[in-house]
Design a protein around this motif. Structure first.
Motif, PDB file in Angstrom:
ATOM      1  N   MET A 198      -6.890   2.433  13.398  1.00 26.56           N
ATOM      2  CA  MET A 198      -5.797   1.476  13.627  1.00 26.56           C
ATOM      3  C   MET A 198      -5.153   1.634  14.999  1.00 26.56           C
ATOM      4  SD  MET A 198      -5.525  -0.408  11.003  1.00 26.56           S
ATOM      5  CE  MET A 198      -6.377  -0.329   9.443  1.00 26.56           C
ATOM      6  N   ILE A 199      -4.901   2.909  15.411  1.00 25.88           N
ATOM      7  CA  ILE A 199      -4.157   3.073  16.671  1.00 25.88           C
ATOM      8  C   ILE A 199      -4.875   3.976  17.665  1.00 25.88           C
ATOM      9  CG2 ILE A 199      -1.879   2.615  15.619  1.00 25.88           C
ATOM     10  CD1 ILE A 199      -1.339   5.655  15.698  1.00 25.88           C
ATOM     11  N   PHE A 219      -2.479  -5.127  12.802  1.00 20.77           N
ATOM     12  CA  PHE A 219      -1.414  -4.120  12.750  1.00 20.77           C
ATOM     13  C   PHE A 219      -0.476  -4.285  13.953  1.00 20.77           C
ATOM     14  CE2 PHE A 219      -0.386   0.699  12.839  1.00 20.77           C
ATOM     15  CZ  PHE A 219       0.704   0.514  12.000  1.00 20.77           C
ATOM     16  N   PHE A 274      -7.288   3.957   0.480  1.00 23.64           N
ATOM     17  CA  PHE A 274      -7.180   3.582   1.895  1.00 23.64           C
ATOM     18  C   PHE A 274      -8.064   2.392   2.239  1.00 23.64           C
ATOM     19  CE2 PHE A 274      -5.678   8.052   2.792  1.00 23.64           C
ATOM     20  CZ  PHE A 274      -4.467   7.684   3.352  1.00 23.64           C
ATOM     21  N   GLY A 327       1.910   8.742  17.507  1.00 18.28           N
ATOM     22  CA  GLY A 327       2.561   8.192  16.321  1.00 18.28           C
ATOM     23  C   GLY A 327       4.010   7.949  16.672  1.00 18.28           C
ATOM     24  N   SER A 381       8.024   6.573  10.185  1.00 17.24           N
ATOM     25  CA  SER A 381       6.705   7.198  10.198  1.00 17.24           C
ATOM     26  C   SER A 381       6.391   7.767   8.821  1.00 17.24           C
ATOM     27  CB  SER A 381       6.720   8.338  11.214  1.00 17.24           C
ATOM     28  OG  SER A 381       5.629   9.207  10.983  1.00 17.24           O
ATOM     29  N   GLY A 382       5.091   7.803   8.486  1.00 11.74           N
ATOM     30  CA  GLY A 382       4.656   8.449   7.242  1.00 11.74           C
ATOM     31  C   GLY A 382       5.119   9.897   7.181  1.00 11.74           C
ATOM     32  N   GLU A 427       3.748  18.812  -1.281  1.00  7.17           N
ATOM     33  CA  GLU A 427       3.186  19.975  -0.580  1.00  7.17           C
ATOM     34  C   GLU A 427       4.019  21.226  -0.848  1.00  7.17           C
ATOM     35  OE1 GLU A 427       1.156  18.289   3.448  1.00  7.17           O
ATOM     36  OE2 GLU A 427       3.332  18.468   3.440  1.00  7.17           O
ATOM     37  N   TYR A 481      -2.179  15.660  15.769  1.00  6.06           N
ATOM     38  CA  TYR A 481      -1.351  16.359  14.773  1.00  6.06           C
ATOM     39  C   TYR A 481      -2.005  16.266  13.398  1.00  6.06           C
ATOM     40  CZ  TYR A 481       2.325  16.757  11.255  1.00  6.06           C
ATOM     41  OH  TYR A 481       3.034  17.084  10.122  1.00  6.06           O
ATOM     42  N   PHE A 488       5.823  13.076  -0.244  1.00  3.81           N
ATOM     43  CA  PHE A 488       4.598  13.766   0.178  1.00  3.81           C
ATOM     44  C   PHE A 488       4.927  15.215   0.547  1.00  3.81           C
ATOM     45  CE2 PHE A 488       1.269  15.051   3.152  1.00  3.81           C
ATOM     46  CZ  PHE A 488       0.123  14.655   2.473  1.00  3.81           C
ATOM     47  N   LEU A 497      -6.261  -0.894   2.595  1.00  2.61           N
ATOM     48  CA  LEU A 497      -5.471  -1.044   3.821  1.00  2.61           C
ATOM     49  C   LEU A 497      -6.386  -1.279   5.032  1.00  2.61           C
ATOM     50  CD1 LEU A 497      -2.611  -1.026   4.983  1.00  2.61           C
ATOM     51  CD2 LEU A 497      -2.834   1.430   5.347  1.00  2.61           C
ATOM     52  N   THR A 540       0.843  -1.205   0.000  1.00  2.00           N
ATOM     53  CA  THR A 540       0.000   0.000   0.000  1.00  2.00           C
ATOM     54  C   THR A 540       0.873   1.248   0.000  1.00  2.00           C
ATOM     55  OG1 THR A 540      -1.637  -1.190   1.287  1.00  2.00           O
ATOM     56  CG2 THR A 540      -1.882   1.193   1.216  1.00  2.00           C
ATOM     57  N   ILE A 575      -3.176  19.245  10.716  1.00  2.00           N
ATOM     58  CA  ILE A 575      -2.707  19.500   9.343  1.00  2.00           C
ATOM     59  C   ILE A 575      -3.887  19.491   8.369  1.00  2.00           C
ATOM     60  CG2 ILE A 575      -0.310  18.681   9.632  1.00  2.00           C
ATOM     61  CD1 ILE A 575      -1.136  16.107   8.229  1.00  2.00           C
ATOM     62  N   TYR A 578       1.368   4.131  -2.997  1.00  2.00           N
ATOM     63  CA  TYR A 578       1.221   5.580  -2.786  1.00  2.00           C
ATOM     64  C   TYR A 578       2.475   6.311  -3.270  1.00  2.00           C
ATOM     65  CZ  TYR A 578      -3.160   5.824  -0.156  1.00  2.00           C
ATOM     66  OH  TYR A 578      -4.481   5.801   0.200  1.00  2.00           O
ATOM     67  N   VAL A 631      -8.277   6.553   9.161  1.00  2.00           N
ATOM     68  CA  VAL A 631      -7.532   5.275   9.144  1.00  2.00           C
ATOM     69  C   VAL A 631      -6.706   5.166  10.429  1.00  2.00           C
ATOM     70  CG1 VAL A 631      -5.754   3.939   7.935  1.00  2.00           C
ATOM     71  CG2 VAL A 631      -7.378   5.287   6.615  1.00  2.00           C
ATOM     72  N   LYS A 660       6.548   9.915  15.167  1.00  2.00           N
ATOM     73  CA  LYS A 660       7.266  11.196  15.084  1.00  2.00           C
ATOM     74  C   LYS A 660       7.228  11.831  16.472  1.00  2.00           C
ATOM     75  CE  LYS A 660       8.396  15.299  13.132  1.00  2.00           C
ATOM     76  NZ  LYS A 660       8.657  16.065  14.340  1.00  2.00           N
TER      77      LYS A 660
HETATM   78  C1  HEM Z   1      -1.998   1.664   9.404  1.00  2.00           C
HETATM   79  C2  HEM Z   1      -2.134   2.756   8.713  1.00  2.00           C
HETATM   80  C3  HEM Z   1      -1.483   4.049   9.089  1.00  2.00           C
HETATM   81  C4  HEM Z   1      -1.214   4.575  10.312  1.00  2.00           C
HETATM   82  C5  HEM Z   1      -1.542   3.967  11.676  1.00  2.00           C
HETATM   83  C6  HEM Z   1      -0.560   5.842  10.114  1.00  2.00           C
HETATM   84  C7  HEM Z   1      -0.151   6.682  11.133  1.00  2.00           C
HETATM   85  C8  HEM Z   1       0.384   7.930  10.974  1.00  2.00           C
HETATM   86  C9  HEM Z   1       0.696   8.855  12.044  1.00  2.00           C
HETATM   87  C10 HEM Z   1       0.451   8.603  13.525  1.00  2.00           C
HETATM   88  C11 HEM Z   1       1.234   9.964  11.484  1.00  2.00           C
HETATM   89  C12 HEM Z   1       1.712  11.256  12.191  1.00  2.00           C
HETATM   90  C13 HEM Z   1       3.178  11.294  12.329  1.00  2.00           C
HETATM   91  C14 HEM Z   1       3.607  10.468  13.488  1.00  2.00           C
HETATM   92  O1  HEM Z   1       3.251  10.818  14.600  1.00  2.00           O
HETATM   93  O2  HEM Z   1       4.293   9.461  13.255  1.00  2.00           O
HETATM   94  C15 HEM Z   1       1.259   9.743  10.060  1.00  2.00           C
HETATM   95  C16 HEM Z   1       1.729  10.652   9.149  1.00  2.00           C
HETATM   96  C17 HEM Z   1       1.723  10.431   7.802  1.00  2.00           C
HETATM   97  N1  HEM Z   1       1.315   9.300   7.129  1.00  2.00           N
HETATM   98 FE1  HEM Z   1       0.398   7.709   7.940  1.00  2.00          FE
HETATM   99  N2  HEM Z   1      -0.451   6.077   8.780  1.00  2.00           N
HETATM  100  C18 HEM Z   1      -0.994   5.016   8.105  1.00  2.00           C
HETATM  101  C19 HEM Z   1      -1.070   4.840   6.744  1.00  2.00           C
HETATM  102  C20 HEM Z   1      -0.511   5.691   5.819  1.00  2.00           C
HETATM  103  C21 HEM Z   1      -0.489   5.475   4.405  1.00  2.00           C
HETATM  104  C22 HEM Z   1      -1.075   4.288   3.644  1.00  2.00           C
HETATM  105  C23 HEM Z   1       0.171   6.516   3.862  1.00  2.00           C
HETATM  106  C24 HEM Z   1       0.465   6.671   2.408  1.00  2.00           C
HETATM  107  C25 HEM Z   1       1.589   7.115   1.955  1.00  2.00           C
HETATM  108  C26 HEM Z   1       0.561   7.405   4.924  1.00  2.00           C
HETATM  109  C27 HEM Z   1       1.246   8.587   4.790  1.00  2.00           C
HETATM  110  C28 HEM Z   1       1.512   9.476   5.799  1.00  2.00           C
HETATM  111  C29 HEM Z   1       2.087  10.788   5.579  1.00  2.00           C
HETATM  112  C30 HEM Z   1       2.465  11.404   4.243  1.00  2.00           C
HETATM  113  C31 HEM Z   1       2.211  11.394   6.830  1.00  2.00           C
HETATM  114  C32 HEM Z   1       2.780  12.788   7.123  1.00  2.00           C
HETATM  115  C33 HEM Z   1       1.681  13.824   7.136  1.00  2.00           C
HETATM  116  C34 HEM Z   1       2.246  15.222   7.403  1.00  2.00           C
HETATM  117  O3  HEM Z   1       3.154  15.365   8.217  1.00  2.00           O
HETATM  118  O4  HEM Z   1       1.768  16.155   6.751  1.00  2.00           O
HETATM  119  N3  HEM Z   1       0.124   6.875   6.099  1.00  2.00           N
HETATM  120  N4  HEM Z   1       0.738   8.513   9.769  1.00  2.00           N
END
Ligand code: HEM
Length: 361
Positions: free
Chosen positions: A303-304, A99, A88, A309, A110-111, A121, A319, A117, A91, A34, A323, A38, A299, A311
Motif C-alpha cells: 500500500m505505501i 488508499f 487481509f 507510517g 495509526s494501527g 500482546e 519497524y 492489539f 483489504l 476491516t 516487530i 479486527y 500489506v 507513528k
Molecule cells: C492499508 C493498510 C494498512 C497500512 C498501510 C498500515 C500501516 C501501518 C504502519 C505503517 C504501521 C507502523 C506504525 C506507524 O508507523 O504508523 C502499522 C502498525 C499497525 N497496524 Fe497497520 N496498516 C494497515 C492495515 C492494518 C489493519 C487492517 C490492521 C488491523 C487491525 C492493522 C493493525 C496495525 C497494528 C496493530 C499496528 C501496530 C503494530 C505494533 O506496533 O506492534 N493495520 N500499520
C-alpha cells in the motif's frame, strides 16, 4: 418477556452507525469495516484470554474439567488468529492509488494506537522492554542505538497513545499474563518432586554430569547424545541440553523446562494429552501472531511501499519487520523441540509412574 428481535439483540443499527468515513473516497468504507472487524475479534481474543489465565494460574485438580476448558478456549483463540491472518486479502482489493484518495486525511492516526492489539500482546506476556525497539541515530555522536522510549506515551498528535490507553497497557503488563500462568502450571507438574514414583526406576547408573542429580535426566542426556549427528555434537548441543535442564533459559526455569520436555516426550500417555495440547496451543498463538505481523508487513509494503507510517520516529515497514522478528512470547518454549529424542530411545519409565500417567487397568 417480549420476543427477542434479531436487529435489537445484536444492535445492528448502532453497529452500522459506527462506520463513519471522513472522506467521500469509495474505499474508505472498506478500510473502516476491516479495522473494526479486527477490533471486534481482538475483543473476543481478550475475553478468552482473560477467562483462561486465572483458571490456569490457580491450582486445580487433575479430575476437574479445568484443563479441558482452558484448551478449548485457547484453541478458539488459535482459530480466530487464522482467520485474522487470512482477512487481509479483502483489504488488499484496495489498491495503493485508492488508499491515497483518503490516506492523508487520517494523519496522524495509526494501527500502532490499537489499544486492544497491544493489550493482547501484554496479556500474552510481552513487556515494553522485551519488545522490538527501532534504532535511532544520536544527533550529537552519530551513533545508532535502540530507541528505548519508543513505547512511552508520545501523545496522540505524534501517533502515540492517550494517557488512559498507555496506563491500560501498563496495567496489563503488570497483571498475571498467559506466560506467567503457563509457568505456574508447569511448576505444579509433580513427577520429579515425588521420589516414591521413581523407587523402582532401573536406569541412571552411569556418571554423566555432576550437575544432573535425577537418574531419569542422566539417561535422557545419554540418549540425546547418542541420537545427535556429529555436526550437532561438535556444536555442543548436548551441553546446551544440560544447561537448559540445570540452569533454565531466558524465559523458563530448569524445572519448567524439564516438565515441558517430559510432557512432549511422553505425550502419548493419557494424562499428558491435554497438557501437550496446551503447550501446542500457546506456541501456535505465538506463531500465528508472527504470521499476522509478517502478513501485515506485506500489506503495508503493497500500500505505501517504504514511506513512513504515522507513528513518529520510525519508518513504517522497517519497524514492522523488526516487530515480526522479535516480538515473541513463547519462543523459548517452542525451541525445546531441539532436545527431543526418538520414542524408541526414551528411558523406560518405572511401574509406579506408569500407573500414574496411564488409565487404571
Ligand atoms: C492499508 C493498510 C494498512 C497500512 C498501510 C498500515 C500501516 C501501518 C504502519 C505503517 C504501521 C507502523 C506504525 C506507524 O508507523 O504508523 C502499522 C502498525 C499497525 N497496524 Fe497497520 N496498516 C494497515 C492495515 C492494518 C489493519 C487492517 C490492521 C488491523 C487491525 C492493522 C493493525 C496495525 C497494528 C496493530 C499496528 C501496530 C503494530 C505494533 O506496533 O506492534 N493495520 N500499520
Amino acid at each position: 418477556m417480549a420476543p427477542v428481535y434479531y436487529n435489537d439483540y445484536l444492535r445492528v443499527p448502532g453497529l452500522k452507525e459506527c462506520v463513519r468515513p471522513l472522506t467521500t473516497a469509495h474505499d474508505e468504507h472498506l478500510f473502516i469495516i476491516t479495522h473494526q472487524t479486527y477490533e471486534l475479534w481482538f475483543k473476543q481474543i481478550l475475553f478468552e484470554l482473560d477467562s483462561v489465565i486465572p483458571k490456569l494460574n490457580n491450582k486445580f485438580s487433575d479430575n476437574s474439567p479445568t484443563l479441558f476448558e482452558v484448551n478449548h478456549r485457547l484453541n478458539r483463540v488459535v482459530e480466530i488468529w487464522k482467520v485474522l491472518v487470512l482477512q487481509f486479502t479483502i483489504l488488499e482489493t484496495m489498491t495503493p492509488l485508492d488508499f491515497l484518495d483518503f490516506r492523508s486525511q487520517l494523519f496522524p492516526a495509526s494501527g500502532f494506537q490499537s489499544l486492544q492489539f497491544k493489550e493482547i500482546e501484554a496479556t500474552l506476556g510481552l513487556k515494553s522492554h522485551t519488545r522490538f525497539h527501532p534504532e535511532q541515530k544520536d544527533e550529537k555522536t552519530g551513533e545508532t542505538k535502540p530507541q528505548t522510549d519508543y513505547y512511552k506515551h508520545l501523545g496522540t498528535e505524534k501517533g502515540g497513545f492517550t494517557d488512559n490507553d498507555k496506563s491500560r497497557i501498563e496495567e496489563r503488563e503488570s497483571s498475571v499474563t498467559l506466560l506467567d500462568a503457563v509457568k505456574s502450571w508447569l511448576n505444579r507438574i509433580p513427577f520429579f518432586s515425588n521420589d516414591s514414583l521413581w523407587i523402582d526406576y532401573k536406569g541412571g547408573q552411569g556418571s554423566v554430569d555432576e550437575r544432573i542429580n535425577h537418574p531419569f535426566w542422566k539417561d535422557y542426556v545419554v540418549a540425546y547424545r547418542s541420537c545427535l549427528t556429529e555436526f550437532d555434537k561438535a556444536k555442543g548441543k548436548d551441553e546446551e541440553l544440560i544447561k537448559a535442564i540445570t540452569e533454565g533459559n531466558e524465559s523458563f526455569t530448569a524445572a519448567e523446562i524439564k516438565a515441558t520436555l517430559f510432557i512432549m516426550s511422553y505425550r502419548d500417555y493419557p494424562i499428558f494429552h491435554l497438557p501437550f495440547q496446551l503447550l501446542t496451543n500457546v506456541t501456535e498463538v505465538d506463531e500465528l501472531l508472527s504470521d499476522w505481523r509478517h502478513r501485515h508487513v506485506y500489506v503495508v509494503m503493497r500500500m505505501i511501499g517504504t514511506r513512513s507510517g504515522t507513528k513518529a520516529g520510525a519508518s513504517g515497514a522497517a519497524y514492522l519487520k523488526g516487530i515480526a522478528e522479535k516480538n515473541y512470547v513463547f519462543k523459548d518454549l517452542s525451541a525445546l523441540v531441539t532436545y527431543l529424542i526418538p520414542r524408541k530411545d526414551l528411558p523406560a519409565l518405572p511401574e509406579k509412574l506408569l500407573e500414574k500417567i496411564g488409565y487404571m487397568d
